[in-house]
Design a protein around this motif. Sequence first.
Motif, PDB file in Angstrom:
ATOM      1  N   ASP A 126      55.297 122.550  59.426  1.00 33.11           N
ATOM      2  CA  ASP A 126      55.072 123.262  58.176  1.00 33.11           C
ATOM      3  C   ASP A 126      54.133 122.473  57.273  1.00 33.11           C
ATOM      4  O   ASP A 126      54.295 121.260  57.079  1.00 33.11           O
ATOM      5  N   ASP A 127      53.159 123.188  56.695  1.00 28.40           N
ATOM      6  CA  ASP A 127      52.267 122.606  55.684  1.00 28.40           C
ATOM      7  C   ASP A 127      51.608 121.308  56.151  1.00 28.40           C
ATOM      8  O   ASP A 127      51.416 120.371  55.368  1.00 28.40           O
ATOM      9  N   ALA A 128      51.274 121.232  57.425  1.00 21.79           N
ATOM     10  CA  ALA A 128      50.630 120.020  57.942  1.00 21.79           C
ATOM     11  C   ALA A 128      49.116 120.149  57.826  1.00 21.79           C
ATOM     12  O   ALA A 128      48.561 121.247  57.855  1.00 21.79           O
ATOM     13  N   SER A 129      48.439 119.013  57.711  1.00 26.40           N
ATOM     14  CA  SER A 129      46.983 119.019  57.664  1.00 26.40           C
ATOM     15  C   SER A 129      46.434 119.272  59.063  1.00 26.40           C
ATOM     16  O   SER A 129      47.125 119.066  60.067  1.00 26.40           O
ATOM     17  N   PRO A 130      45.167 119.725  59.161  1.00 22.43           N
ATOM     18  CA  PRO A 130      44.563 119.902  60.488  1.00 22.43           C
ATOM     19  C   PRO A 130      44.605 118.631  61.329  1.00 22.43           C
ATOM     20  O   PRO A 130      44.863 118.685  62.531  1.00 22.43           O
ATOM     21  N   HIS A 131      44.371 117.477  60.691  1.00 24.03           N
ATOM     22  CA  HIS A 131      44.383 116.229  61.447  1.00 24.03           C
ATOM     23  C   HIS A 131      45.792 115.894  61.926  1.00 24.03           C
ATOM     24  O   HIS A 131      45.968 115.373  63.034  1.00 24.03           O
ATOM     25  N   ALA A 132      46.809 116.191  61.116  1.00 27.73           N
ATOM     26  CA  ALA A 132      48.193 115.894  61.519  1.00 27.73           C
ATOM     27  C   ALA A 132      48.595 116.751  62.714  1.00 27.73           C
ATOM     28  O   ALA A 132      49.177 116.252  63.685  1.00 27.73           O
ATOM     29  N   ARG A 133      48.276 118.055  62.646  1.00 20.57           N
ATOM     30  CA  ARG A 133      48.604 118.913  63.790  1.00 20.57           C
ATOM     31  C   ARG A 133      47.760 118.528  65.009  1.00 20.57           C
ATOM     32  O   ARG A 133      48.247 118.560  66.142  1.00 20.57           O
ATOM     33  N   GLY A 134      46.505 118.186  64.767  1.00 20.82           N
ATOM     34  CA  GLY A 134      45.670 117.739  65.876  1.00 20.82           C
ATOM     35  C   GLY A 134      46.233 116.508  66.556  1.00 20.82           C
ATOM     36  O   GLY A 134      46.187 116.384  67.787  1.00 20.82           O
ATOM     37  N   GLU A 135      46.785 115.599  65.779  1.00 23.61           N
ATOM     38  CA  GLU A 135      47.388 114.390  66.337  1.00 23.61           C
ATOM     39  C   GLU A 135      48.645 114.728  67.140  1.00 23.61           C
ATOM     40  O   GLU A 135      48.917 114.123  68.187  1.00 23.61           O
ATOM     41  N   GLN A 136      49.434 115.705  66.656  1.00 28.68           N
ATOM     42  CA  GLN A 136      50.591 116.150  67.428  1.00 28.68           C
ATOM     43  C   GLN A 136      50.176 116.639  68.811  1.00 28.68           C
ATOM     44  O   GLN A 136      50.799 116.293  69.823  1.00 28.68           O
ATOM     45  N   VAL A 137      49.116 117.428  68.831  1.00 31.51           N
ATOM     46  CA  VAL A 137      48.650 117.998  70.094  1.00 31.51           C
ATOM     47  C   VAL A 137      48.055 116.908  70.986  1.00 31.51           C
ATOM     48  O   VAL A 137      48.303 116.874  72.204  1.00 31.51           O
ATOM     49  N   ARG A 138      47.261 116.019  70.413  1.00 35.59           N
ATOM     50  CA  ARG A 138      46.676 114.936  71.203  1.00 35.59           C
ATOM     51  C   ARG A 138      47.776 114.095  71.843  1.00 35.59           C
ATOM     52  O   ARG A 138      47.689 113.704  73.024  1.00 35.59           O
ATOM     53  N   SER A 139      48.835 113.809  71.081  1.00 36.18           N
ATOM     54  CA  SER A 139      49.947 113.038  71.610  1.00 36.18           C
ATOM     55  C   SER A 139      50.659 113.792  72.736  1.00 36.18           C
ATOM     56  O   SER A 139      51.042 113.197  73.749  1.00 36.18           O
ATOM     57  N   LEU A 140      50.816 115.109  72.569  1.00 32.84           N
ATOM     58  CA  LEU A 140      51.436 115.931  73.612  1.00 32.84           C
ATOM     59  C   LEU A 140      50.649 115.835  74.914  1.00 32.84           C
ATOM     60  O   LEU A 140      51.222 115.589  75.992  1.00 32.84           O
TER      61      LEU A 140
END
Length: 426
Positions: A126-140
């Motif tokens: 929720d309410d995450a920045s593009p870079h924060a969500r991008g980092e989640q995906v990169r880590s996945l």
Amino acid sequence: MRSPIPDYLTEVLDTCTADVSGTVADYIPELAAADPDRFAVALVTADGTVYSAGDTEHAFSIQSISKPFVYGMALDRLGFDAVLEKIDVEPSGEAFNEISLEHDSGRPLNPMINAGALTAHALLSDDASPHARGEQVRSLFSDLAGRDLSIDERVAASELTTTYRNIAIANLLRSYEVFFDDPEDVVAGYVRQCSVSVTVTDLAMIAGTLANGGVQPSTGARVFSRPTVRQVLSVMATCGMYDAAGDWLTTVGIPAKSGVSGGIIGILPGQLGIAVFSPRLDRHGNSARGVVAFERLSHDMNLHLMDAPMVAHSVLRRREILGEEPETVTVLELQGDIQFTNAETVVRAVVDEPVTTRRVALDLTFVHSVLPVGRRMILEVLRRLLLDGHDVTLIDPDEHLPDPDVGDGRRPDVHRSVDDLLAASP
């Protein structure tokens, strides 16, 4: 003995190279500059063994191949009911960038089209920045590949300059209250998701994690729950190849996902993760050579989902050395149904632990059936053992391998039992 599988993959690439149809994705500047002649293939077994050929070290952006995995991440995070409320699982029969939404609710028809993928990305946090969500995906994807991956910032910047249609779709989704985040932030994060840099071997390992029930084959780490893997594979089977999904399922028969950079992954549950890379795209947005290569692999290796036999827990039932010197013989006793993945374990057993006796026998007494690909691979093992200087015998009481010509008219001796083999020894 050297494994024949890389040789086969090289031959597949050589055969499919003649197909020069299609064009690279020219609507994204960085993808438009791709070398159209790059071509690579990789297989990863459920236990993590890698086979590959072609441009295996070449890196490219993952693009839409990311969709099923981010969908799986949302399922594990929120649960099936919460995600299904936001994203349906029905095939759209439309191109990946069509505005395929339910008329009343605005819910995307499935997670493999852009509308569904944008929604799945928004559900990550929720309410995450593009870079924060991008980092989640990169880590996945690093967890899935078994190594640290990065985001190609040049691709992300290039794609962000041409993403007007996705911004329009995201605004529609926001207007229907499918998600409540800023549409441009969601699109920017989704672009970073699509810009994770991978090789074809990375993709095969990522696919192999789904083939292995959600457990990364090389690290042993569980990335997805088994129910999530089942859901993801089901949606890939019906929706992963967009408006070509029906044709793909009937001809190739492997749950798959493509990306506009030229990658395609396929997953055969319990057996294999497969990846092909070639940048030229057909009219559906799928790699033209990649489709041809998958058709060849499916046909040659009996990989169609509706054809797959039951896989034995261990095809190599026993390995022992029998008889008296100097006529000792190494007996490899097989069992179950011999298809590609089972035959591959036989290949690996001989490669990893070379036969040390002059005589060697493959015992098929406990084998139930041998598929065409299993026949070819077993005969190739026998041929290579002969070339290595071994005396080779086949124990085949049920004639699973009639007329076992290994090439050039050469045939191994055939006996009905181990006792017959030992009795026939000088």
